[in-house]
Design an enzyme around this catalytic site. Structure first.
Site, PDB file in Angstrom:
ATOM      1  N   ARG A  21       0.841  -1.195   0.000  1.00 40.27           N
ATOM      2  CA  ARG A  21       0.000   0.000   0.000  1.00 40.27           C
ATOM      3  C   ARG A  21       0.881   1.252   0.000  1.00 40.27           C
ATOM      4  O   ARG A  21       1.062   1.895  -1.027  1.00 40.27           O
ATOM      5  CB  ARG A  21      -0.962   0.016   1.203  1.00 40.27           C
ATOM      6  CG  ARG A  21      -2.186   0.920   1.027  1.00 40.27           C
ATOM      7  CD  ARG A  21      -1.918   2.402   1.187  1.00 40.27           C
ATOM      8  NE  ARG A  21      -1.326   2.715   2.494  1.00 40.27           N
ATOM      9  CZ  ARG A  21      -0.842   3.905   2.793  1.00 40.27           C
ATOM     10  NH1 ARG A  21      -0.854   4.895   1.902  1.00 40.27           N
ATOM     11  NH2 ARG A  21      -0.307   4.128   3.975  1.00 40.27           N
ATOM     12  N   HIS A 215       5.131   4.281  12.548  1.00 39.27           N
ATOM     13  CA  HIS A 215       5.257   4.180  11.086  1.00 39.27           C
ATOM     14  C   HIS A 215       6.344   5.155  10.642  1.00 39.27           C
ATOM     15  O   HIS A 215       6.169   6.369  10.716  1.00 39.27           O
ATOM     16  CB  HIS A 215       3.904   4.524  10.448  1.00 39.27           C
ATOM     17  CG  HIS A 215       3.929   4.565   8.947  1.00 39.27           C
ATOM     18  ND1 HIS A 215       3.592   3.476   8.181  1.00 39.27           N
ATOM     19  CD2 HIS A 215       4.237   5.550   8.072  1.00 39.27           C
ATOM     20  CE1 HIS A 215       3.689   3.795   6.897  1.00 39.27           C
ATOM     21  NE2 HIS A 215       4.079   5.048   6.799  1.00 39.27           N
ATOM     22  N   CYS A 248       8.404   9.894  -0.823  1.00 36.51           N
ATOM     23  CA  CYS A 248       7.886  11.000  -0.038  1.00 36.51           C
ATOM     24  C   CYS A 248       7.311  12.023  -1.017  1.00 36.51           C
ATOM     25  O   CYS A 248       8.039  12.537  -1.866  1.00 36.51           O
ATOM     26  CB  CYS A 248       8.995  11.620   0.803  1.00 36.51           C
ATOM     27  SG  CYS A 248       8.447  13.024   1.785  1.00 36.51           S
ATOM     28  N   ASN A 257       9.838   4.011   2.790  1.00 39.24           N
ATOM     29  CA  ASN A 257       9.593   3.400   4.096  1.00 39.24           C
ATOM     30  C   ASN A 257      10.877   2.766   4.613  1.00 39.24           C
ATOM     31  O   ASN A 257      11.828   2.538   3.864  1.00 39.24           O
ATOM     32  CB  ASN A 257       8.513   2.321   3.949  1.00 39.24           C
ATOM     33  CG  ASN A 257       7.133   2.903   3.679  1.00 39.24           C
ATOM     34  OD1 ASN A 257       6.651   2.919   2.546  1.00 39.24           O
ATOM     35  ND2 ASN A 257       6.491   3.400   4.708  1.00 39.24           N
TER      36      ASN A 257
END
Lengths: 317, 317
Positions: A21, A215, A248, A257
């Site tokens: 995702r 996260h 980003c 990530n």
């Protein structure tokens, strides 16, 4: 009522694969459904149990997540695997609740400026929407976990510093809206480990034993150091993506990530048993190379390999 | 007697640029002397004060370090800059002592197997050599710092785990041999932050206020997390290289030293004032791109840039 502790057992570190995702949010291309299924199957076989599966958005507008129901079905085929879907509004949540997905992530930003820019709603409006999602869940009589992801919790690319008090107030407001769980997101990778430690300490004080998500993005190279600080401060649910897939929106070309492979290595060196076969995870990068050859594959461990002369388990025991 | 505290003031974090030596150890090409001088000049202007300058080796055998005396002279032009040269034996140390270099690094491995494979000497023979280097320094009446770099202090690619007791015994032996200072090197990037914290705690117990170096490689992605753990445990001297230049002789293609830019960001987010202008450091990567176009430039911060909406100093204050 959702049973959080079944999904996130106390004392265990849960490493959630968010590549399917968050990792695919900004890519030029994306894997086919068959490739997504293989990604899940192989990562499950390597020991991962938590998968972000996609986002419930209009399929014609966001084709990369059009197969989210198939991806949920792929997770379901593995008895103890857990799927997490993003829903940005009630419509998305309604669709998500019509599936078997175990967890729905709803989002609100710790920064008013970002919340308005991101979803054209005030924070209050987003909180009202979240309360509605919880109500939909309850009306459906389901035990789907509703998890509020609090974006920009460690600084905002629009408004700058985000005071810890604002973040903790938002945590309170999310629980008042009825969510089962919250997550703090370093959306633009501004955080350093000291900041992570400080906010996690406040989370532990506020939540006690209740699991929460950290996260992280590796936008400025602090991903693994921040994960280490979060673990030291008691956080046990961390997001990451295979090969650090993702980017980003505010920094084109930036790293994405936290790298899953490197995070697993970190968690093992800290003495936790992840149950993950890291060699198998490293091999899996070929799926991404095949599906999205133009994407940069980040991460150091995959280049060097785990320590070669040592029995992996024995070394970190 | 060398005055360590002048070079490494108590309470300040010293970030040492080791790109000009460790970073160039394995590269296919290397910068010209003029490019090395520019590297030092620009990095000095950005705020870096400690530079590893090269290795004293036979110039005909290792041409990349043939200009080490010119590089030392480039450091000398800046009054308060400090140069560190590697010397692998008495001959190298003799040559180094004939220069104005402020510090000589001598090396011994915490692993007998690695020591023998690396320099074809036993650890005892290396320690005897180190004692001789100290004697040469004393006979020359100089105050050059003699720093023993203890390789494989966090695990060895040949012999596996390296017990902490072995490392601390080697620290004692180096001080018995007369060195002013020691450094612990994670030569092959096996360490995790828990291990760093544990060994640094023993160093603090053993050394008190005396500075020591933690020399990290990012081979397995733990570089910044390990630096964070070292800082938490009181270490104040850390090595890094521009763009993470350097590699690992035991893992071809692996990432190299800790990335200087990312390390500076880490140190600042932890509340220390590095005195370094990080934007200038990021710009400097162009020197490497020009001098060694085939080398991979590592690091995340340079891709994303420092937080854009914020006054850098204000944010981390």
């Amino acid at each position: 009522m959702a049973d959080l502790y079944k999904t996130y057992p106390t004392g265990r570190v849960a490493i959630r694969e968010v590549g399917l995702r968050d990792g695919l949010q900004l890519t030029k291309s994306w894997p086919s459904t068959a490739q997504k299924v293989r990604w899940i199957d192989q990562e499950y076989a390597a020991g991962i149990r938590h998968f972000e599966v996609g986002s419930f958005l209009p399929a014609n507008k966001v084709p990369r997540f059009a197969d989210v129901r198939d991806v949920i079905a792929a997770v379901d085929r593995h008895g103890d695997a857990h799927g997490v879907a993003l829903a940005l509004n009630q419509r998305g949540a309604t669709d998500a609740l019509a599936t078997s997905v175990g967890e729905i992530t709803v989002v609100v930003s710790a920064s008013q400026a970002h919340n308005e820019a991101n979803v054209r709603r005030t924070q209050e409006q987003s909180l009202a929407e979240i309360a509605n999602v919880v109500q939909l869940r309850d009306q459906a009589g389901k035990d789907t976990i509703i998890n509020a992801g609090i974006a920009m919790a460690f600084g905002c690319s629009l408004s700058g510093d985000v005071p810890e008090d604002d973040v903790m107030r938002m945590v309170d407001r999310c629980f008042e809206a009825g969510v089962d769980m919250v997550g703090l997101a370093d959306t633009v990778g501004y955080a350093g480990p000291r900041q992570i430690a400080s906010l996690c300490a406040r989370m532990e004080k506020r939540l006690g034993n209740l699991p929460y998500v950290i996260h992280l993005h590796d936008t400025r190279g602090m991903g693994i150091a921040n994960a280490s600080a979060a673990l030291d401060a008691g956080c046990r649910v961390l997001d990451a993506s295979l090969a650090g897939l993702g980017g980003c929106p505010f920094a084109p070309g930036a790293t994405g990530n936290v790298v899953l492979e490197d995070l697993i290595y970190l968690v093992e060196t800290k003495g936790f048993d992840t149950g993950v076969d890291i060699e198998k995870i490293i091999e899996m990068r070929s799926i991404l190379a095949e599906a999205m050859p133009e994407e940069m594959l980040n991460g150091a461990l995959a280049k060097a390999g785990p320590p070669k002369t040592l029995e992996w388990r024995a070394r970190v025991a």
